[in-house]
Design a protein around this motif. Structure first.
Motif, PDB file in Angstrom:
ATOM      1  N   PRO A 629       0.878  -1.462   0.010  1.00 59.44           N
ATOM      2  CA  PRO A 629      -0.281   0.136   0.138  1.00 59.44           C
ATOM      3  C   PRO A 629       1.182   1.446  -0.327  1.00 59.44           C
ATOM      4  O   PRO A 629       0.885   1.996  -0.678  1.00 59.44           O
ATOM      5  CB  PRO A 629      -0.724  -0.039   0.910  1.00 59.44           C
ATOM      6  N   ALA A 630       1.743   0.765   1.133  1.00 54.90           N
ATOM      7  CA  ALA A 630       2.317   2.565   0.721  1.00 54.90           C
ATOM      8  C   ALA A 630       3.544   3.004  -0.635  1.00 54.90           C
ATOM      9  O   ALA A 630       4.056   3.547  -0.584  1.00 54.90           O
ATOM     10  CB  ALA A 630       4.499   2.341   2.174  1.00 54.90           C
ATOM     11  N   ALA A 631       3.830   1.753  -0.572  1.00 53.63           N
ATOM     12  CA  ALA A 631       4.619   1.487  -2.478  1.00 53.63           C
ATOM     13  C   ALA A 631       3.797   2.087  -3.372  1.00 53.63           C
ATOM     14  O   ALA A 631       4.654   3.322  -4.443  1.00 53.63           O
ATOM     15  CB  ALA A 631       5.429  -0.128  -2.915  1.00 53.63           C
ATOM     16  N   GLN A 632       2.782   1.475  -2.671  1.00 49.93           N
ATOM     17  CA  GLN A 632       1.198   2.235  -4.508  1.00 49.93           C
ATOM     18  C   GLN A 632       1.218   3.435  -4.111  1.00 49.93           C
ATOM     19  O   GLN A 632       0.973   4.566  -4.552  1.00 49.93           O
ATOM     20  CB  GLN A 632       0.068   1.508  -4.663  1.00 49.93           C
ATOM     21  N   GLU A 633       1.130   3.907  -3.176  1.00 53.51           N
ATOM     22  CA  GLU A 633       0.539   5.664  -2.395  1.00 53.51           C
ATOM     23  C   GLU A 633       1.932   6.604  -3.340  1.00 53.51           C
ATOM     24  O   GLU A 633       2.125   7.153  -3.099  1.00 53.51           O
ATOM     25  CB  GLU A 633       0.757   5.588  -0.969  1.00 53.51           C
TER      26      GLU A 633
END
Length: 717
Positions: A629-633
């Motif tokens: 999720p953080a990588a996509q954010e």
């Protein structure tokens, strides 16, 4: 004020002359009266010199000199005594070119009659060293101080207060050159010697504390400097030496001003001004500078009606005294005051006047000109004249690069750090200008040129590069390099000091001489050393862009990510610089093989840095659901906005900045795949790395990442 232990009296000097085997003939009886008058004149001239009544001191000193030369001849110790005193008086008046020949003649007589290692010889050496220091001839000043110290230590002992004063003076030479590692131990030892010899409350100790505090102030160590100046102030107050109080008061006011403690700085500056105005002698330099300090204190608080009359008075004093750099400072501060209030035409006229003054009296490469060009550009920007502003900012950027190149030879990380922090404001202006004009070609080139030249630079990196040059030279070339370093350091020191001690013609001549000699040495080193040629290569912003563009492969793109403080290029009216609000932000500059430059405003740093933190926490876990999720954010915030600009480019050379340095772009995920599934990524400190490694760029292949190895697995068969 240089107060030193009184010279040996005439009777003792004569006895010393006789002891060397050079018999002094007794004067004829009819000369007794005139010689007695000369002795009386000289004693009174000495008193007047200490009282700051220089013109009368010179008149009496010259009369004593004429009497003694006529009665005794030109090469007697009594004549040298007169010459030494007259040289001191002219030196204290700032008449350095008149002081030097008087002191040189006194030195020659004393060396001949007393020998080269007599304490009186040391006293004259010190006076000459002060003259050379004031003329920015640091190498001569250093030599004369060192010789004087050697004599004094041998004849007076290593703990004599005269030794302490001379050590402090030599420390000041190194401090003014930015050689802080050499200056600090000398200044510390000077204070220690004078404390032990004279007591901790002597005014010479106070002066030594001021010198050491000045070093710490230059380093930005305001707390350390403040403690020393407070102690110096207490000593001066207890001693009753009221006029000497001006120095610690001014120093303390400057510290509080730098810390934006205006309510503490103002009363100190006002008290210092009163003392300088009442003190004997010519104190116009101190008065003008203190007026400027007070005006800056008021201007920073928006109290323009209180600042303006002070600046006009400082300007008038500086003009009358021929204090060119002080005049330029007053003009600049007055122009700033008008600009903040929106009086752009008045401000612009003053900035142009300052520029002409600096170029005429200080030369076209003086460091102050960099700021003046930026100030003129600010006026054009405020008036909506972008095309007039950008060329000035480009010129200022090139000048700043030249200055940094010269300063790098000093090896002093403190001095380099100070310069880089000042130049950082220049960079911020360029990035903010791009933020407001993202499609202007000239602004795009200015911002990218700035990033290529400055990004990733630190004081340590610049100093280490110069040390690497030195290490790669042979013994003979190292000696040449040291001479080059000394010349470049003298050039920088004289540039900053200004032409107060010289006529404008003499000042420019001396700068040209330093520059010409340094150029010859650089050419000699470049001929002998390919490493020197490579490391000392100077690129203009346009040259840097051209070279980096040529180094890009056909399917490549350079991405310069820039962390900066976003603020309006033209602040709101009546808002002092210290009150202008700024917000940390990110900007992306993209250079394509065609030479096209694009910019993408990535927005506030707070949002992106939060995503970086979350991704780093997630990466510490081996579970994909913790970091995806953080990588996509982070992809949405940083990488996705670049996609329309990148088009078909697949080889990316990324130069991160700020918190983005802390995460690998290989871990960024678009929801379907990692970015490394689509792009080959190479990391750079700055795009200028491509220039140094251009021969290797075409051979770069895809990046291979090894992650989460299992060290306990059986070996492959």
């Amino acid at each position: 004020m240089h107060m030193r232990i009184a010279s040996v009296c005439v009777a003792v000097v004569i006895a010393c002359g006789a002891a060397t085997g050079r018999a002094e003939e007794a004067p004829h009886p009819h000369q007794d009266a005139s010689l007695a008058q000369a002795q009386k004149d000289l004693a009174e001239a000495t008193r007047l010199n200490e009282a700051g009544k220089y013109d009368e001191a010179i008149r009496l000193g010259e009369r004593a000199l004429r009497i003694r030369e006529k009665a005794l001849g030109p090469s007697r110790l009594e004549v040298a005594e007169c010459l030494h005193l007259l040289g001191r008086v002219h030196r204290r008046m700032g008449n350095y070119t008149r002081a030097e020949p008087l002191l040189q003649r006194a030195l020659e007589i004393r060396e001949t009659l007393l020998g080269e290692n007599h304490p009186d010889v040391a006293q004259t050496l010190i006076q000459l060293a002060i003259v050379y220091q004031s003329l920015s001839l640091a190498d001569r000043a250093e030599t004369f101080y060192q010789r004087a110290i050697h004599i004094q230590e041998a004849t007076l002992g290593g703990n004599h207060p005269d030794v302490g004063r001379a050590l402090g003076d030599l420390g000041n030479v190194y401090r003014d050159l930015g050689l802080h590692d050499l200056a600090e131990p000398l200044l510390q030892r000077a204070v220690q010697i004078m404390e032990e010899a004279l007591g901790k409350n002597h005014i010479w100790v106070a002066a030594g504390l001021n010198n050491l505090a000045s070093l710490y102030f230059q380093q930005g160590s305001y707390d350390r400097a403040g403690v020393l100046i407070q102690r110096s102030l207490q000593i001066y107050e207890a001693s009753g030496e009221k006029y000497g109080l001006g120095l610690p008061l001014s120093g303390l006011a400057s510290i509080y001003f730098a810390q934006h403690s205006y309510d503490r700085a103002e009363p100190l500056a006002r008290r210092a001004l009163q003392l300088w105005e009442a003190a004997p002698g010519d104190n116009r330099y101190h008065i003008a500078n203190t007026l400027n300090t007070l005006a800056n204190i008021y201007s920073d608080q928006g109290l323009y009606d209180r600042a303006e009359p002070l600046l006009r008075r400082a300007l008038k004093i500086g003009q009358a005294a021929g204090l060119h750099t002080a005049v330029a400072d007053s003009i600049n501060t007055l122009a700033n005051l008008y600009r903040v209030q929106g009086f752009y035409d008045r401000a612009g006229a003053l900035y142009q006047r300052e520029l002409r003054l600096l170029e005429t009296t200080q030369g076209k490469n003086h460091p102050f000109i960099i700021d003046t060009l930026a100030d003129i550009a600010q006026v054009y920007l405020a008036k909506g004249q972008l095309s007039s502003a950008v060329p000035l900012l480009e010129r200022a950027l090139s000048m700043a690069e030249g200055r940094l190149r010269r300063e790098a030879l000093a090896f002093s990380e403190v001095r380099l750090g100070s310069i880089l922090s000042l130049l950082r404001a220049q960079e911020e202006t360029h990035y903010n200008l791009l933020r407001e004009h993202p499609y202007e070609t000239a602004v795009l080139r200015l911002a990218l040129g700035t990033a290529l030249l400055r990004k990733g630079r630190s004081a340590g990196e610049v100093a280490d590069a110069t040390r690497a040059i030195y290490r790669n030279l042979g013994p003979a070339d190292r000696e040449t390099f040291q001479r080059l370093r000394a010349l470049r350091t003298q050039f920088s020191s004289l540039s900053v000091a200004g032409s107060e001690t010289l006529t404008p013609a003499e000042y420019k001549t001396r700068l040209r001489e330093f520059e010409a000699q340094a150029d010859v040495l650089e050419a000699e080193l470049a001929q002998h050393s390919a490493f020197f040629r490579a490391q000392r290569q100077f690129l203009s912003p346009d040259q840097a862009i051209t070279r980096v563009t040529a180094a890009l492969p056909g399917n490549g793109a350079l991405i310069e990510l820039v962390a900066f403080s976003a603020s309006p290029v033209v602040p709101p009216l009546n808002t002092p610089p210290s009150k202008v609000l700024s917000t940390p932000a990110y900007l992306a500059l993209i250079l394509l093989p065609s030479g096209d430059i694009r910019a993408v405003d990535l927005g506030p740093a707070e949002v992106i840095d939060g995503a970086v933190r979350r991704l780093r926490i997630g990466l510490s876990s081996s579970e994909a659901e913790n970091y995806l999720p953080a990588a996509q954010e982070l992809y949405r915030l940083v990488f996705q906005p670049l996609q329309p600009v990148l088009g078909a480019q697949r080889r990316l050379f990324i130069s991160p900045d700020g918190q983005l340095n802390l995460v690998p772009f290989d871990s960024i995920h678009d929801g379907t795949r990692f970015v490394t599934d689509t792009f080959d990524i190479t990391y750079l400190t700055s795009g200028r790395d491509l220039v140094r490694k251009s021969e290797d760029v075409s051979d770069l292949g895809s990046v291979v990442v090894l992650a989460d190895p299992d060290f306990g697995a059986p070996p492959l068969r």
